[in-house]
Scaffold this motif. Structure first.
Motif, PDB file in Angstrom:
ATOM      1  N   GLN A  22       0.797  -1.219   0.000  1.00  0.00           N
ATOM      2  CA  GLN A  22       0.000   0.000   0.000  1.00  0.00           C
ATOM      3  C   GLN A  22       0.834   1.275   0.000  1.00  0.00           C
ATOM      4  N   HIS A  25       1.124  -9.271   4.558  1.00  0.00           N
ATOM      5  CA  HIS A  25      -0.046  -8.402   4.413  1.00  0.00           C
ATOM      6  C   HIS A  25      -0.441  -8.426   2.932  1.00  0.00           C
ATOM      7  N   TRP A  26      -0.717  -9.649   2.458  1.00  0.00           N
ATOM      8  CA  TRP A  26      -1.493  -9.888   1.236  1.00  0.00           C
ATOM      9  C   TRP A  26      -0.740  -9.944  -0.095  1.00  0.00           C
ATOM     10  N   VAL A  39      -1.807 -11.014   8.597  1.00  0.00           N
ATOM     11  CA  VAL A  39      -2.733  -9.914   8.853  1.00  0.00           C
ATOM     12  C   VAL A  39      -4.063 -10.266   8.200  1.00  0.00           C
ATOM     13  N   GLU A  40      -5.095 -10.349   8.993  1.00  0.00           N
ATOM     14  CA  GLU A  40      -6.458 -10.524   8.493  1.00  0.00           C
ATOM     15  C   GLU A  40      -6.600 -11.674   7.497  1.00  0.00           C
ATOM     16  N   CYS A  94      -9.648 -11.730   5.236  1.00  0.00           N
ATOM     17  CA  CYS A  94      -9.664 -10.950   3.985  1.00  0.00           C
ATOM     18  C   CYS A  94      -8.958 -11.724   2.882  1.00  0.00           C
ATOM     19  N   ASN A 143      -7.660  -6.066  14.727  1.00  0.00           N
ATOM     20  CA  ASN A 143      -7.918  -5.014  13.744  1.00  0.00           C
ATOM     21  C   ASN A 143      -9.406  -4.720  13.792  1.00  0.00           C
ATOM     22  N   TYR A 162     -12.562  -2.021  12.641  1.00  0.00           N
ATOM     23  CA  TYR A 162     -13.098  -0.875  11.904  1.00  0.00           C
ATOM     24  C   TYR A 162     -14.595  -0.673  12.127  1.00  0.00           C
ATOM     25  N   ARG A 167     -17.742   3.025   5.708  1.00  0.00           N
ATOM     26  CA  ARG A 167     -18.277   2.116   6.736  1.00  0.00           C
ATOM     27  C   ARG A 167     -19.129   2.850   7.764  1.00  0.00           C
ATOM     28  N   GLU A 219      -4.820  -2.386  14.182  1.00  0.00           N
ATOM     29  CA  GLU A 219      -5.319  -1.457  13.169  1.00  0.00           C
ATOM     30  C   GLU A 219      -6.632  -0.881  13.668  1.00  0.00           C
ATOM     31  N   TRP A 276      -4.505   3.042  11.969  1.00  0.00           N
ATOM     32  CA  TRP A 276      -4.405   2.824  10.522  1.00  0.00           C
ATOM     33  C   TRP A 276      -4.909   4.081   9.846  1.00  0.00           C
ATOM     34  N   GLU A 334      -5.585   1.984  -1.317  1.00  0.00           N
ATOM     35  CA  GLU A 334      -6.571   1.251  -0.519  1.00  0.00           C
ATOM     36  C   GLU A 334      -7.172   0.096  -1.341  1.00  0.00           C
ATOM     37  N   TRP A 335      -6.316  -0.846  -1.718  1.00  0.00           N
ATOM     38  CA  TRP A 335      -6.717  -2.081  -2.386  1.00  0.00           C
ATOM     39  C   TRP A 335      -7.691  -1.819  -3.544  1.00  0.00           C
ATOM     40  N   TYR A 370      -7.118   6.938   4.255  1.00  0.00           N
ATOM     41  CA  TYR A 370      -7.137   6.477   5.650  1.00  0.00           C
ATOM     42  C   TYR A 370      -6.034   7.110   6.499  1.00  0.00           C
TER      43      TYR A 370
HETATM   44  C1  FCB Z   1      -7.803  -3.406   6.674  1.00  0.00           C
HETATM   45  C2  FCB Z   1      -6.524  -3.748   5.951  1.00  0.00           C
HETATM   46  C3  FCB Z   1      -5.667  -2.558   5.643  1.00  0.00           C
HETATM   47  C4  FCB Z   1      -6.511  -1.408   5.145  1.00  0.00           C
HETATM   48  C5  FCB Z   1      -7.630  -1.141   6.111  1.00  0.00           C
HETATM   49  C6  FCB Z   1      -8.465   0.062   5.738  1.00  0.00           C
HETATM   50  O1  FCB Z   1      -8.730  -4.433   6.541  1.00  0.00           O
HETATM   51  O2  FCB Z   1      -5.758  -4.628   6.728  1.00  0.00           O
HETATM   52  O3  FCB Z   1      -4.684  -2.928   4.725  1.00  0.00           O
HETATM   53  O4  FCB Z   1      -6.999  -1.715   3.888  1.00  0.00           O
HETATM   54  O5  FCB Z   1      -8.446  -2.266   6.185  1.00  0.00           O
END
Ligand code: FCB
Length: 445
Positions: free
Chosen positions: A19, A120-121, A164-165, A168, A292, A294, A324, A351, A398, A405-406, A414
């Protein structure tokens, strides 16, 4: 230090390699699945990619200085696997490790503790060619990659996170198909879950073998505390299923309980294949769980929505960020639940943050009042958890910088630092200035 946080509580910020780094063809880096996925027409909202993102690869010195100016005690960053092993396995690319070594040295020189995340992906594309996370060999390759990084940085990095996650990775990447590698298949998603968790277990074993005993090892999960839309049995059951899908499918095996039985039944023939010893490997002792957070989820029963038979419903009472609903109390709920139902020895909020569509105003500053309120409200919930006995050790916002952002590309921001991508100028937003003052104990929540 602001009350009730103890003096050794860690205040930090988080990023991830793809990122922010850019420089995707430099230093011997191999291709990652995100480089490839970003080329698919329509995959990224603005047609962009992680190149050059924040050009952090070349500007990390400046960004470490920025963290020092904010008074951050720690920085959570990820290592790009394709920089270390351009083809995913085989010969180590020392230039890639040199880069992270320089970053770690710069952090330590600035008094900032590096918290390193291994994945991280950004899987090396070469491994995707062999099936990626659907293939058990990818989990083995992850263990070898972990060893390469540990051998080089283990003398200086005290905090290590394997994944990480993984939700996802498994579901956004292999079921919903909106993240790399863009697959839409339940069997593949569930098999990927299992290989991700297995690779975590093997990774922890490797880290324990190569690193000093005092080093802290963990994993970061994303959570959506789940509430029923209405107080009726069908919605309560739907909330339990969504919780099984999102939370327990990962938490339970990590905690040594195996996959939740009712989810195993629900997934039927799509459940993953595994070897008899796998669940013991997954359930390695960890030193911390990364949380993490959100948003929460409100769900209703929906018999037509296979396989979970769950529908997410908007909660009109909640304010929203750019992408969100805002529900700070969910952070306290999830921390309390993790503390009460699982025996993890410590937690970090690894995060937490929000996207808004702010721009610099005429005075050159970025008045991101929404993000200030978001951070304050969530840190207040972390404080509540701490007061209720949760062994919470730190908080990472974060993100340090606006970034790629993906699938949303650069359309939402962010960061607590504004990045002008044309000039790569960084401007601290009001939220960063508030965070700095809060950490110093001169600004209230
Ligand atoms: C999380 C991800 C991070 C970023 C935030 C907004 O799920 O780990 O890389 O995209 O969301």
């Amino acid at each position: 230090m602001p009350e009730p946080f103890p003096s050794d509580f860690v205040w930090g910020a988080a990023t991830s390699a793809y990122q922010i780094e850019g420089a995707v063809r430099e230093g011997g880096r191999g291709e990652s699945i995100w480089d490839r996925f970003a080329q698919v027409p329509g995959a990224i909202e603005d047609g962009s990619s992680g190149d050059p993102a924040c050009d952090h690869y070349h500007r990390f010195g400046q960004d470490v200085q920025l963290m020092a100016d904010l008074g951050l005690g720690a920085y959570s960053f990820s290592v790009a696997w394709p920089r270390v092993l351009p083809r995913g396995r085989g010969a180590v690319n020392n230039a890639g490790l040199d880069y992270y070594s320089r970053l770690v040295d710069a952090l330590l020189a600035a008094g900032i503790t590096p918290h390193l995340k291994l994945y991280h992906w950004d899987l090396p594309q070469a491994l995707q060619g062999w099936g990626g996370w659907d293939n058990r060999d990818t989990a083995k390759a992850f263990a070898d990659y972990t060893e390469a990084v540990a051998r080089r940085l283990g003398d200086r990095v005290s905090h290590w996170t394997t994944h990480v996650e993984p939700w996802c990775v498994a579901f956004l990447g292999h079921y919903f198909g909106i993240h790399a590698p863009g697959i839409r298949d339940l069997d593949t998603a569930l098999q990927a879950t299992h290989h991700l968790l297995l690779s975590h277990g093997w990774g922890v074993q490797v880290l324990r073998d190569w690193l000093p005993v005092e080093v802290q090892v963990g994993i970061g999960l994303n959570f959506e505390p789940t509430y029923p839309a209405r107080d009726r049995e069908a919605d309560l059951a739907a909330a339990r299923r969504y919780d099984g899908f999102f939370q327990r499918w990962f938490l339970d095996p990590l905690a040594g309980r195996g996959y939740p039985e009712e989810m195993w039944d629900l997934y039927g023939p799509a459940v993953p294949e595994m070897e008899p010893e796998d669940l013991d490997v997954v359930a390695q002792r960890i030193d911390f769980l990364g949380v993490n957070y959100y948003n929460s989820a409100t769900v209703a029963d929906d018999p037509g929505a296979e396989p979970l038979r769950v529908r997410r419903v908007p909660n009109p009472d909640r304010e929203r960020t750019a992408d969100r609903e805002i529900s700070p109390e969910g952070l306290n709920d999830i921390l309390m639940r993790l503390y009460q139902e699982y025996e993890f020895p410590a937690f970090y909020i690894t995060e937490n943050g929000a996207a808004f569509e702010e721009r610099p105003s005429g005075d050159g500053a970025v008045h991101d009042e929404g993000r200030c309120r978001f951070l304050q409200a969530h840190i207040a919930q972390a404080a509540r958890a701490l007061e209720q006995g949760v062994p919470l050790r730190g908080y990472f916002c974060w993100s340090l910088l606006d970034n790629f952002e993906w699938s949303k590309g650069y359309t939402i921001r962010y960061g607590i630092t504004y990045v002008d991508y044309a000039t790569q100028t960084r401007t601290l937003k009001d939220s960063a200035l508030w965070y700095r003052d809060f950490i110093q104990g001169v600004a209230p929540l």
